[in-house]
Write a protein that holds these residues in place. Structure first.
Motif, short mmCIF file in Angstrom:
data_model
loop_
_atom_site.label_atom_id
_atom_site.label_comp_id
_atom_site.label_asym_id
_atom_site.label_seq_id
_atom_site.Cartn_x
_atom_site.Cartn_y
_atom_site.Cartn_z
N LEU A 159 -7.47 -89.20 -24.13
CA LEU A 159 -6.09 -88.72 -24.09
C LEU A 159 -5.22 -89.45 -25.11
N LYS A 160 -5.47 -90.74 -25.23
CA LYS A 160 -4.69 -91.56 -26.18
C LYS A 160 -4.95 -91.09 -27.61
N THR A 161 -6.21 -90.79 -27.90
CA THR A 161 -6.57 -90.30 -29.24
C THR A 161 -5.86 -88.98 -29.52
N TYR A 162 -5.89 -88.09 -28.52
CA TYR A 162 -5.21 -86.79 -28.67
C TYR A 162 -3.72 -87.00 -28.89
N LYS A 163 -3.15 -87.86 -28.06
CA LYS A 163 -1.71 -88.10 -28.11
C LYS A 163 -1.27 -88.63 -29.47
N ASP A 164 -2.02 -89.60 -29.98
CA ASP A 164 -1.69 -90.18 -31.28
C ASP A 164 -1.82 -89.14 -32.40
N LYS A 165 -2.88 -88.35 -32.31
CA LYS A 165 -3.14 -87.36 -33.36
C LYS A 165 -2.08 -86.26 -33.38
N HIS A 166 -1.67 -85.83 -32.18
CA HIS A 166 -0.73 -84.71 -32.10
C HIS A 166 0.72 -85.14 -31.85
N GLN A 167 0.93 -86.44 -31.78
CA GLN A 167 2.26 -86.99 -31.47
C GLN A 167 2.83 -86.32 -30.22
N SER A 168 2.00 -86.24 -29.19
CA SER A 168 2.40 -85.57 -27.95
C SER A 168 3.35 -86.43 -27.15
N LYS A 169 4.12 -85.76 -26.30
CA LYS A 169 5.15 -86.48 -25.52
C LYS A 169 4.60 -87.03 -24.20
N PHE A 170 3.43 -86.54 -23.74
CA PHE A 170 3.01 -86.89 -22.38
C PHE A 170 2.72 -88.37 -22.20
N MET A 171 3.05 -88.84 -21.02
CA MET A 171 2.79 -90.23 -20.63
C MET A 171 1.43 -90.27 -19.92
N ILE A 172 0.64 -91.29 -20.21
CA ILE A 172 -0.68 -91.39 -19.57
C ILE A 172 -0.57 -92.30 -18.34
N GLN A 173 -0.90 -91.72 -17.20
CA GLN A 173 -0.83 -92.46 -15.92
C GLN A 173 -2.21 -92.55 -15.30
N ILE A 174 -2.46 -93.62 -14.58
CA ILE A 174 -3.74 -93.75 -13.86
C ILE A 174 -3.44 -94.08 -12.40
N ASP A 175 -4.32 -93.63 -11.51
CA ASP A 175 -4.04 -93.78 -10.08
C ASP A 175 -5.35 -93.95 -9.31
N GLY A 176 -5.43 -95.08 -8.60
CA GLY A 176 -6.56 -95.30 -7.72
C GLY A 176 -7.32 -96.58 -8.01
N GLY A 177 -7.26 -97.52 -7.08
CA GLY A 177 -8.05 -98.74 -7.18
C GLY A 177 -7.61 -99.71 -8.25
N VAL A 178 -6.37 -99.58 -8.71
CA VAL A 178 -5.91 -100.46 -9.79
C VAL A 178 -5.60 -101.86 -9.23
N ASN A 179 -6.09 -102.88 -9.93
CA ASN A 179 -5.77 -104.27 -9.58
C ASN A 179 -5.44 -105.03 -10.87
N LYS A 180 -5.31 -106.34 -10.74
CA LYS A 180 -4.90 -107.13 -11.91
C LYS A 180 -5.90 -106.99 -13.06
N ASP A 181 -7.19 -107.07 -12.74
CA ASP A 181 -8.21 -107.09 -13.79
C ASP A 181 -8.37 -105.74 -14.47
N ASN A 182 -8.60 -104.69 -13.67
CA ASN A 182 -8.78 -103.40 -14.33
C ASN A 182 -7.44 -102.87 -14.87
N GLY A 183 -6.33 -103.39 -14.34
CA GLY A 183 -5.00 -103.02 -14.85
C GLY A 183 -4.87 -103.40 -16.32
N GLN A 184 -5.41 -104.55 -16.67
CA GLN A 184 -5.38 -105.01 -18.07
C GLN A 184 -6.21 -104.07 -18.95
N LEU A 185 -7.38 -103.67 -18.42
CA LEU A 185 -8.25 -102.75 -19.17
C LEU A 185 -7.57 -101.39 -19.35
N CYS A 186 -6.84 -100.98 -18.32
CA CYS A 186 -6.11 -99.70 -18.39
C CYS A 186 -5.11 -99.75 -19.53
N LYS A 187 -4.38 -100.85 -19.57
CA LYS A 187 -3.35 -101.03 -20.60
C LYS A 187 -3.99 -100.97 -21.99
#
Ligand code: DX5
Ligand code: ZN
Length: 212
Positions: A159-187
């Motif tokens: 999604l990030k690749t698409y967004k950068d390529k097309h300069q899209s407005k959408f915000m990328i959100q993630i939901d489910g099981g997020v904690n400190k460690d995987n939160g960093q990976l998400c970022k």
């Protein structure tokens, strides 16, 4: 990265106190899970609870519709939500999803599209230039407290690749099981908005800053 606490994981016996803590610590978004017992095998809240919260607190109300008939629920939440996210799996065709997105936006509300863990980014490609938010589910929707699925990060990168390529407005959100460690990976993968439920509410006072 914005942190959107998931109300589903709150302690309802001291809800006012917890919402005040969130507000005082600078949290701006509140994620509100709506379930119908069909799309997911669980129930959560109706619109009246959001109405009461909104009367007292000032958040960006992020309504996640885990329901089979989004249209009815969009009507329930149109005067309460700032963002309404529907699931692609709840729509019979891409045209139907597009109509729902346009309906949400016609009320001046930001519209999101979500994919469950078994759905690919490809299934929402025709919607990416229409939506304001894309929600990647990193657990099967329906319950809090599940384990984060690492392969969801691949979808985020796509999604990030698409967004950068097309300069899209959408915000990328993630939901489910997020904690400190995987939160960093998400970022690092490109997530701009992470929903955090059980991990956050298990130790609200200390864990909010881990996402700021
Ligand atoms: C799951 C919900 C999530 C859930 C997240 O179906 O959509 O918003 O509350 O909670 P945790 O972070 O505990 O997985
Ligand atoms: Zn959710």
């Amino acid at each position: 990265m914005i942190c959107a606490p998931s109300l589903l994981a709150a302690n309802f016996v001291c809800l006012e106190k917890q919402l005040t803590t969130l507000q005082n610590k600078g949290i701006t978004w509140l994620h509100y899970d709506v379930m119908d017992g069909y799309f997911v095998p669980n129930h959560s809240f109706g619109a009246d609870i959001l109405k009461q919260i909104k009367a007292q607190f000032n958040f960006v109300y992020d309504v996640h519709l885990m329901v089979s008939s989004p249209k009815i629920f969009i009507e329930f939440y149109k005067s309460l939500a700032d963002v309404i996210t529907i699931h692609i799996e709840a729509c019979n065709t891409i045209e139907e999803a597009k109509t729902m997105i346009q309906l949400i936006q016609s009320y001046g509300i930001k519209a999101g599209i979500s994919i469950k863990p078994k759905s690919e980014v490809e299934s929402i490609l025709p919607l990416l230039d229409e939506v304001d938010l894309v929600l990647v589910m990193s657990v099967e929707p329906g319950f809090g407290g599940q384990v984060f699925m690492m392969n969801s990060l691949e979808k985020v990168k796509e999604l990030k690749t698409y967004k950068d390529k097309h300069q899209s407005k959408f915000m990328i959100q993630i939901d489910g099981g997020v904690n400190k460690d995987n939160g960093q990976l998400c970022k690092e993968a490109g997530v701009e908005n992470c929903v955090v439920g059980s991990y956050l509410f298990q130790d609200l006072e200390h864990r909010i800053q881990e996402f700021q």
